[in-house]
Scaffold this motif. Structure first.
Motif, short mmCIF file in Angstrom:
data_model
loop_
_atom_site.label_atom_id
_atom_site.label_comp_id
_atom_site.label_asym_id
_atom_site.label_seq_id
_atom_site.Cartn_x
_atom_site.Cartn_y
_atom_site.Cartn_z
N SER A 179 0.48 -3.89 -6.07
CA SER A 179 0.58 -2.68 -5.34
C SER A 179 -0.74 -2.17 -5.44
N VAL A 180 -1.16 -1.37 -4.40
CA VAL A 180 -2.43 -0.33 -4.35
C VAL A 180 -1.88 1.06 -4.15
N SER A 181 -2.34 1.84 -4.96
CA SER A 181 -2.17 3.52 -5.12
C SER A 181 -3.44 4.19 -5.10
N PRO A 182 -3.31 5.38 -4.50
CA PRO A 182 -4.52 6.34 -4.77
C PRO A 182 -4.40 6.84 -6.03
N ASN A 183 -5.77 7.18 -6.90
CA ASN A 183 -5.90 8.07 -7.72
C ASN A 183 -5.49 9.31 -7.60
N ARG A 184 -4.23 9.62 -7.62
CA ARG A 184 -3.75 10.94 -7.26
C ARG A 184 -4.14 12.01 -8.45
N VAL A 185 -3.75 13.26 -8.02
CA VAL A 185 -4.09 14.28 -9.15
C VAL A 185 -2.84 14.44 -9.71
N MET A 186 -3.09 14.55 -11.10
CA MET A 186 -2.02 15.07 -12.11
C MET A 186 -2.14 16.59 -12.36
N VAL A 210 0.71 -1.23 0.06
CA VAL A 210 0.07 0.04 0.04
C VAL A 210 0.83 1.20 0.16
N ALA A 211 0.75 2.10 -0.79
CA ALA A 211 1.52 3.57 -1.02
C ALA A 211 1.24 4.16 0.22
N THR A 212 2.43 4.81 0.51
CA THR A 212 2.47 5.51 1.93
C THR A 212 1.34 6.62 2.02
N ASP A 213 1.21 7.41 1.17
CA ASP A 213 0.01 8.25 1.23
C ASP A 213 -1.50 7.94 1.13
N LEU A 272 10.48 2.03 -1.67
CA LEU A 272 9.65 0.90 -1.13
C LEU A 272 10.00 0.74 0.33
N THR A 273 8.91 0.05 1.02
CA THR A 273 9.20 -0.04 2.37
C THR A 273 9.21 -1.65 2.66
N ASP A 274 10.42 -2.10 3.05
CA ASP A 274 10.69 -3.43 3.23
C ASP A 274 9.78 -4.17 4.35
N ALA A 275 10.13 -5.42 4.43
CA ALA A 275 9.18 -6.26 5.52
C ALA A 275 9.55 -5.77 6.87
N GLU A 314 5.67 6.59 -3.94
CA GLU A 314 6.05 5.50 -4.18
C GLU A 314 7.37 5.26 -5.07
N SER A 315 7.94 4.15 -4.90
CA SER A 315 8.88 3.73 -5.75
C SER A 315 8.63 3.89 -7.33
N TRP A 316 9.37 3.84 -8.28
CA TRP A 316 9.17 3.85 -9.75
C TRP A 316 8.93 2.53 -9.80
#
Length: 445
Positions: free
Chosen positions: A136-143, A51-54, A412-415, A330-332
């Motif tokens: 991965s799960v990311s928010p639908n961020r504003v562009m 899950v993305a940090t934001d 990336l956030t590791d284990a 997130e990481s690329w």
């Protein structure tokens, strides 16, 4: 407005010898090594947080923060997310079924990227992330748009490119036969700067992704379809996104300005000497992903990228310019927008991305680590901005303070819960990025 710089040169010898001359550096050539999204289940981060940090910050909050991708519906917190899948099913049928079963909505599917845009109850995100078929799960961020003479400064008037260029003629190399896709706020096709020698526009297509995937926050929906070549919905989809006859194709003006930097041709009534772009006579494919305020969503941008990839061979689209940015945590390796541009690079398209305008703080201090997505991806040529000081010489150029600079800070956030920043060296190059004269958009009437 600080205009965004595209500055990949696609040129051809007018006598018939076509070639691609990309303004680049050896660092940018990494795209050949890093085309595909990583399958995190198979690397050292196999058990890392998906899950993305934001997004996680919102899930951990006691109340719904003011984000464009969050909303309380009937007292239940919902989030708009992009879910990237693993496995062999590009349509992610099992995942979509599970989302609908809990009252969620599937708004758009990207089979070519194994990705969907969905609205789901916030409480269900952890369950999605725990699935073995989810990467991965990311928010639908504003562009948002990022801010952009040319020929002399960029080297287009060098002896081996164009030996001369005036308002009425030039000799040497140009963009004839090459297609350039511009993902932005639209391109005004009737502007004279885009005409060829016969006064016919070189804007070959205008399409809009706005309104095709607008999230209405309804529940239980899964009515979208793929624009994949050969799909039964392709004709209906192309008719839906067609924007060729719109009276106002660029209500914000940023896309028209950027396109003129790429392929504009100075007109006879111009008083300024520098309105000819880097690759005059190239064809422009306008892919509208930003609205009249210069904003959009990552989902719409990905839909636009997918359209370009599907049509690249048909239209000979060799370059895609993305003067847009999304603030990503997130990481690329997991960011969905980065995954989309890597798919374009893998298809043989040269992807050029503006570094962004986040290099200066509100107090005027220089900021490092401010490269946004998708400029933080190794597969793209990320371009920063310089102040050319009003001269054609390069010796007095300096990087503008507003231009974003690296290293990239997506992680990336590791284990063990430790963030591992990418720390890529970006941008790859810089080019003239302020006080540049270009086209202004109006309505067609």
């Amino acid at each position: 407005m600080k205009p965004s710089m595209p500055f990949t040169v696609l040129i051809e010898r007018r006598a018939g010898l076509r070639w691609l001359g990309a303004v680049t550096t050896s660092a940018a050539l990494l795209f050949g090594l890093l085309h595909a999204p990583l399958a995190l289940a198979g690397n050292a981060y196999g058990k890392a947080k998906k899950v993305a940090t934001d997004l996680q910050d919102v899930l951990d909050a006691g109340s719904t923060p003011a984000k464009s991708w969050t909303k309380d519906i009937n007292g239940v917190r919902n989030v708009q997310v992009l879910i990237t899948g693993l496995g062999t099913d590009p349509d992610m049928v099992n995942l979509r079924t599970s989302i609908k079963a809990v009252g969620g909505s599937i708004h758009v599917r990207f089979p070519g990227l194994k990705m969907v845009t969905a609205t789901v109850p916030a409480s269900y995100v952890a369950t999605i992330a725990a699935r073995s078929d989810v990467q991965s799960v990311s928010p639908n961020r504003v562009m948002q748009r990022t801010a952009s003479t040319l020929e002399a400064i960029t080297g287009a008037l060098a002896a081996n490119v164009r030996t001369n260029s005036t308002k009425t003629s030039y000799s040497g190399l140009d963009g004839t036969g090459i297609g350039v896709a511009v993902l932005d706020s639209g391109v005004m096709r009737s502007h004279e700067i885009f005409n060829n020698a016969s006064a016919v526009t070189r804007v070959a297509r205008n399409v809009t992704m706005l309104g095709t995937t607008q999230v209405t926050w309804s529940t239980g929906a899964d009515g979208t379809s793929s624009l994949e070549p050969g799909s039964t919905a392709l004709i209906a989809y192309e008719n839906k996104i067609a924007n060729d006859s719109a009276v106002t194709q660029d209500a914000y003006g940023h896309g028209t300005h950027v396109a003129s930097m790429i392929a504009g041709r100075s007109s006879t009534f111009d008083t300024a000497p520098d309105t000819t772009g880097v690759a005059p006579n190239a064809k422009i494919y306008d892919v509208k992903v930003l609205d009249g305020t210069g904003s959009g969503t990552v989902s719409d941008a990905i839909e636009g990228i997918q359209w370009v990839v599907y049509h690249a061979k048909e239209y000979n689209i060799r370059v895609m310019n993305i003067s847009l940015a999304a603030r990503s945590t997130e990481s690329w390796q997991t960011d969905p927008l980065c995954a989309a541009v890597r798919s374009a690079a893998a298809a043989g398209i040269t992807v050029v991305v503006a570094a962004g305008n986040f290099g200066q703080s509100s107090t005027g201090q220089e900021v490092f680590g401010a490269i946004s997505a998708p400029g933080n991806d190794p597969s793209v040529i990320t371009v920063g901005a310089v102040n050319f000081k009003g001269t054609g010489a390069r010796v007095d150029d300096s990087v503008t303070l507003f231009s974003s600079r690296g290293p990239t800070r997506g992680a990336l956030t590791d284990a063990n819960g430790v963030r591992q920043p990418d720390n890529l060296l970006k941008p790859d190059l810089v080019a003239a990025g302020n006080k540049v004269v270009g086209a202004a958009a109006t309505s067609a009437v």
